[in-house]
Scaffold this motif. Sequence first.
Motif, PDB file in Angstrom:
ATOM      1  N   VAL A 130       0.807  -1.223   0.000  1.00  0.00           N
ATOM      2  CA  VAL A 130       0.000   0.000   0.000  1.00  0.00           C
ATOM      3  C   VAL A 130       0.841   1.274   0.000  1.00  0.00           C
ATOM      4  O   VAL A 130       0.295   2.372   0.174  1.00  0.00           O
ATOM      5  CB  VAL A 130      -0.970   0.024   1.206  1.00  0.00           C
ATOM      6  N   GLY A 131       2.139   1.160  -0.215  1.00  0.00           N
ATOM      7  CA  GLY A 131       2.972   2.343  -0.346  1.00  0.00           C
ATOM      8  C   GLY A 131       3.438   2.915   0.985  1.00  0.00           C
ATOM      9  O   GLY A 131       2.966   2.534   2.053  1.00  0.00           O
ATOM     10  N   HIS A 132       4.390   3.850   0.899  1.00  0.00           N
ATOM     11  CA  HIS A 132       4.929   4.519   2.083  1.00  0.00           C
ATOM     12  C   HIS A 132       5.003   6.017   1.812  1.00  0.00           C
ATOM     13  O   HIS A 132       4.635   6.493   0.731  1.00  0.00           O
ATOM     14  CB  HIS A 132       6.298   3.950   2.457  1.00  0.00           C
ATOM     15  N   THR A 133       5.458   6.775   2.794  1.00  0.00           N
ATOM     16  CA  THR A 133       5.420   8.229   2.678  1.00  0.00           C
ATOM     17  C   THR A 133       6.297   8.758   1.542  1.00  0.00           C
ATOM     18  O   THR A 133       5.959   9.763   0.916  1.00  0.00           O
ATOM     19  CB  THR A 133       5.850   8.886   3.999  1.00  0.00           C
ATOM     20  N   GLN A 134       7.421   8.096   1.278  1.00  0.00           N
ATOM     21  CA  GLN A 134       8.270   8.553   0.173  1.00  0.00           C
ATOM     22  C   GLN A 134       7.563   8.338  -1.173  1.00  0.00           C
ATOM     23  O   GLN A 134       7.676   9.177  -2.073  1.00  0.00           O
ATOM     24  CB  GLN A 134       9.614   7.817   0.204  1.00  0.00           C
ATOM     25  N   ASP A 135       6.837   7.228  -1.307  1.00  0.00           N
ATOM     26  CA  ASP A 135       6.030   7.028  -2.518  1.00  0.00           C
ATOM     27  C   ASP A 135       5.016   8.159  -2.662  1.00  0.00           C
ATOM     28  O   ASP A 135       4.782   8.671  -3.763  1.00  0.00           O
ATOM     29  CB  ASP A 135       5.263   5.698  -2.432  1.00  0.00           C
ATOM     30  N   THR A 183      10.788  23.409  -1.279  1.00  0.00           N
ATOM     31  CA  THR A 183      10.654  22.024  -0.821  1.00  0.00           C
ATOM     32  C   THR A 183       9.817  21.912   0.448  1.00  0.00           C
ATOM     33  O   THR A 183       9.224  20.868   0.708  1.00  0.00           O
ATOM     34  CB  THR A 183      12.042  21.410  -0.562  1.00  0.00           C
ATOM     35  N   GLU A 184       9.750  22.999   1.243  1.00  0.00           N
ATOM     36  CA  GLU A 184       8.961  22.947   2.469  1.00  0.00           C
ATOM     37  C   GLU A 184       7.468  22.784   2.189  1.00  0.00           C
ATOM     38  O   GLU A 184       6.699  22.414   3.078  1.00  0.00           O
ATOM     39  CB  GLU A 184       9.188  24.218   3.296  1.00  0.00           C
ATOM     40  N   ASN A 185       7.061  23.063   0.978  1.00  0.00           N
ATOM     41  CA  ASN A 185       5.648  22.964   0.631  1.00  0.00           C
ATOM     42  C   ASN A 185       5.217  21.544   0.265  1.00  0.00           C
ATOM     43  O   ASN A 185       4.034  21.286   0.071  1.00  0.00           O
ATOM     44  CB  ASN A 185       5.315  23.906  -0.536  1.00  0.00           C
ATOM     45  N   VAL A 186       6.178  20.630   0.142  1.00  0.00           N
ATOM     46  CA  VAL A 186       5.842  19.226  -0.101  1.00  0.00           C
ATOM     47  C   VAL A 186       5.457  18.618   1.244  1.00  0.00           C
ATOM     48  O   VAL A 186       6.300  18.371   2.101  1.00  0.00           O
ATOM     49  CB  VAL A 186       7.027  18.455  -0.719  1.00  0.00           C
ATOM     50  N   LEU A 187       4.179  18.379   1.446  1.00  0.00           N
ATOM     51  CA  LEU A 187       3.655  18.010   2.760  1.00  0.00           C
ATOM     52  C   LEU A 187       4.249  16.691   3.255  1.00  0.00           C
ATOM     53  O   LEU A 187       4.301  15.701   2.523  1.00  0.00           O
ATOM     54  CB  LEU A 187       2.130  17.890   2.696  1.00  0.00           C
ATOM     55  N   ASN A 188       4.680  16.680   4.519  1.00  0.00           N
ATOM     56  CA  ASN A 188       5.219  15.458   5.111  1.00  0.00           C
ATOM     57  C   ASN A 188       4.131  14.442   5.423  1.00  0.00           C
ATOM     58  O   ASN A 188       4.396  13.245   5.519  1.00  0.00           O
ATOM     59  CB  ASN A 188       5.986  15.790   6.395  1.00  0.00           C
ATOM     60  N   SER A 189       2.904  14.927   5.610  1.00  0.00           N
ATOM     61  CA  SER A 189       1.823  14.039   6.038  1.00  0.00           C
ATOM     62  C   SER A 189       1.044  13.427   4.880  1.00  0.00           C
ATOM     63  O   SER A 189       0.062  12.717   5.109  1.00  0.00           O
ATOM     64  CB  SER A 189       0.842  14.821   6.927  1.00  0.00           C
ATOM     65  N   VAL A 190       1.476  13.698   3.649  1.00  0.00           N
ATOM     66  CA  VAL A 190       0.724  13.195   2.493  1.00  0.00           C
ATOM     67  C   VAL A 190       0.704  11.665   2.486  1.00  0.00           C
ATOM     68  O   VAL A 190       1.678  11.015   2.863  1.00  0.00           O
ATOM     69  CB  VAL A 190       1.325  13.765   1.189  1.00  0.00           C
ATOM     70  N   LYS A 191      -0.418  11.094   2.095  1.00  0.00           N
ATOM     71  CA  LYS A 191      -0.585   9.634   2.093  1.00  0.00           C
ATOM     72  C   LYS A 191      -0.438   9.088   0.670  1.00  0.00           C
ATOM     73  O   LYS A 191      -0.766   9.767  -0.304  1.00  0.00           O
ATOM     74  CB  LYS A 191      -1.969   9.255   2.639  1.00  0.00           C
ATOM     75  N   PRO A 192       0.023   7.841   0.532  1.00  0.00           N
ATOM     76  CA  PRO A 192       0.166   7.251  -0.804  1.00  0.00           C
ATOM     77  C   PRO A 192      -1.190   6.963  -1.432  1.00  0.00           C
ATOM     78  O   PRO A 192      -2.141   6.575  -0.749  1.00  0.00           O
ATOM     79  CB  PRO A 192       0.937   5.949  -0.553  1.00  0.00           C
TER      80      PRO A 192
END
Length: 628
Positions: A370-375, A389-398
Motif C-alpha cells: 500500500v505504499g509509504h510516505t516517500q512514494d 521544498t517545504e511545501n511538499v507536505l510530510n503528512s501526504v498519504k500514498p
Amino acid sequence: MNKLKLHSPDLTQANIDKLAELFPNCLTETRGADGVVKRSIDFDQLRQELSPSIVEGPQERYQLNWPGKREALLTANAPIAKTLRPCREESVDFDTTQNLFIEGDNLDALKLLQETYLNKVKLIYIDPPYNTGRDFIYDDDYSDDAESYLVRSNQTDESGSRLIANTDANGRFHSDWLSMIYARLKLARNLLRDDGVMFISIDDNEVDNLRKVASEVFGEENFVAQIIWQKVFSPKNSARWFSEDHDYVLVYAKHGDGWSPNALPKTEEMLARYKNQDNDPRGVWQSDNLTARNRYDAGLYPVTCPSGRVIDGPPKGRYWGISEDNFKRLDQENRIWWGEDGNNMPRLKRFLSEVQQGRTPQTLWLYDEVGHTQDAKKTLLKYVSFQETENVLNSVKPVELLQRILQLASKPNDHSIVLDFFSGSATTAHAVLKQNFEDGGNRRFIGVQIAEPLPKPEPGLGSIFEMGLTRVRNYGAEVRGQIDGAKVDIGFRVLKIDSSNMKEVFYAPDAVSQDLLSDQVNNIREDRTAEDLLFQVLLDWGVDLALPITQETMAGKAVYFVDANVHGSPALTACFEEGISEDFVKLLAQRAPLRVVFRDAGFATDSVKINVEQIFKLMSPSTEVKTI
C-alpha cells in the motif's frame, strides 16, 4: 439453548435501545442502587442534543470527558447562515462532472451537506491533524448560543483565519483537538449510508483519545478494526527511543452488523501455491492437512495408501478431521493426495476453482502493498511542481493506501460517494479517479479543504486547496486520452463556502426602519450571480449538488435546468430574472419540473405571483413551487 423470558417486555430497556440508536453518544454506564453497573442513558448529554444552549450536568459517569465537550456538541448542532458558491473557472467539466471540491471550513461544509447527503455517503476517509504539537487545528468558537452562532456564521471570514497553532504548551492541548474532531465526527456520521464506513488515519499522539471519542459517536459495537500501516521503508536512526515506522487507520461502521469489507484479490505468492501435480481436470489445487487436535472419536481409523501401506491412524494426539465414510468418498472422487509415490500421509486437495476467490483483509498493511510516505511525496511531485521544498507536505498519504481502502469499502459500479473533509493535497480524490480508471468504476468524490496557506509562498499556488486542485487536474489531463470520457468522470466541480446570498436580516427590533424593510424587497446581495442563487436553492432543497446543469434562454430569460433529460422531468428548474409573466410561467409548467423556484421580487405584478401556484396545479400538479 435460549430460555423463555417468562415476563413482559422490559420497556425501559427497549426505550434505551431506541435512544441509543438515535443518539449513540448518549449511551453510558451507571451504577444502580443495587450496586450493579448497567447500560443507561446520559440524560444531561441527551438534553444537550436537544438544547440550543449549553446544558450543565455535573453527574459523574464512565465516559471520555474534557473541557469544552458540551460547547463542541452545541457547535455541531448549531445552524449556520452560509452557502456554497460555484467557481466555474477553477473547475473541470463543470456541467457534467459528479465530483466536488469544496473550499472552506469543514465544519461549515459538513453542516451545509447535511440535508443533501444525509444517509448517502458510502465511505468517509479523513487524515486529520495528528496533534503532534506542530499542527494547525480549527479555531472553533464555542462561546455562543445557537442563535448568536447563526448570526456570526453569516460573517465573511478571512482566508485561513479559522486555523490556529495547537502547540503542546497550550493548556488545552488535548481538549482543543478533541473538541475539533468530536463536532466533525458527529456531523460526518449522519452522512453515512446504513452500510457506510469511516476510515481515519492517526498516529500514537491521539489514537487512544480518537478511539474513545469515535466509539462514543459511532457506538463501540460499531468499531471494526485498528489497522497498522507501515509508513516508512527504513528505520530512522535519529529516533530518540524507537523508530516510529507505522501509523494507524481506525475503522468504524455506521452499523457493524450491516457492513463487511470486500475480499482482496489473492496475491501472486498465494496463487503460486496452487499446482496440478496429477493433471487433475478440475485444475490447480493445493493440499491441506486432514488432521486436527480437537477430540473427534469418529476420526480414529486406519487408512490404506495406494501403495498398499496401512497407516494405523492419525499422529498421536490428533484425529482425522472427517469420518471414515467421508474419507472413502473423497478418495473415490480423487480428492485425497497420497504423494507422488502414493505412499505418504493423506492430505486433502483444495481446488482454486472451489475456494473463496479473494482473501480476507488483515490489520497489518505493509508498505510493499500500500505504499509509504516517500512514494506519496514522489506521486505529489509528479503532478505538482514546487519551487519551495517545504511545501511538499510530510503528512501526504500514498494513493495506493487510499486505493486499498476503496477496494475494501466500495464496489466499482455502485455509484459510491466518497467523502474526505480533510482533503489536503487531494490524495483521496486522486485515488478515486485512479481506481475508477483501473476497474471502470463510477465512484464519485467530495473533497473539503480550508484555504490553508502553504508554509512558503509558491508561484501559482495560493493554498493547500489549490495544490489539490492542481494535482487532480494534472492527473485527469494525463489519463484523459486513455479513457472513454463518457464512461469515466475525471472532472470536478469547485464550490466555495461563503456568507449567505441573502442580505443580512438579523436586526434588533429597535433598529428596524422603513428603509430597511423596503430594502428587503430586493433581499439578494449585489455581488451574487444567478448560479450562486441556484446552488443555495439546491442546498436548501436537498438536491444533489453534482447533478448535471443546463442553461436555456426562454422568452428572453435565463432558465436553469438541473438533471434535465429528454424522457424525464427536470429535478429542478430555476429562473431568477425579473418581469416574470403568466405566459412565461406556463412555458415552464409545460416542462413539468419536479421543483421550480423564482425570485420573490421577480414577478411582473402581484397577480402573477398569486397565480403561479394555480398555473402549476393545472398544468403540472406534481411540481413543488417556491421563491427566494
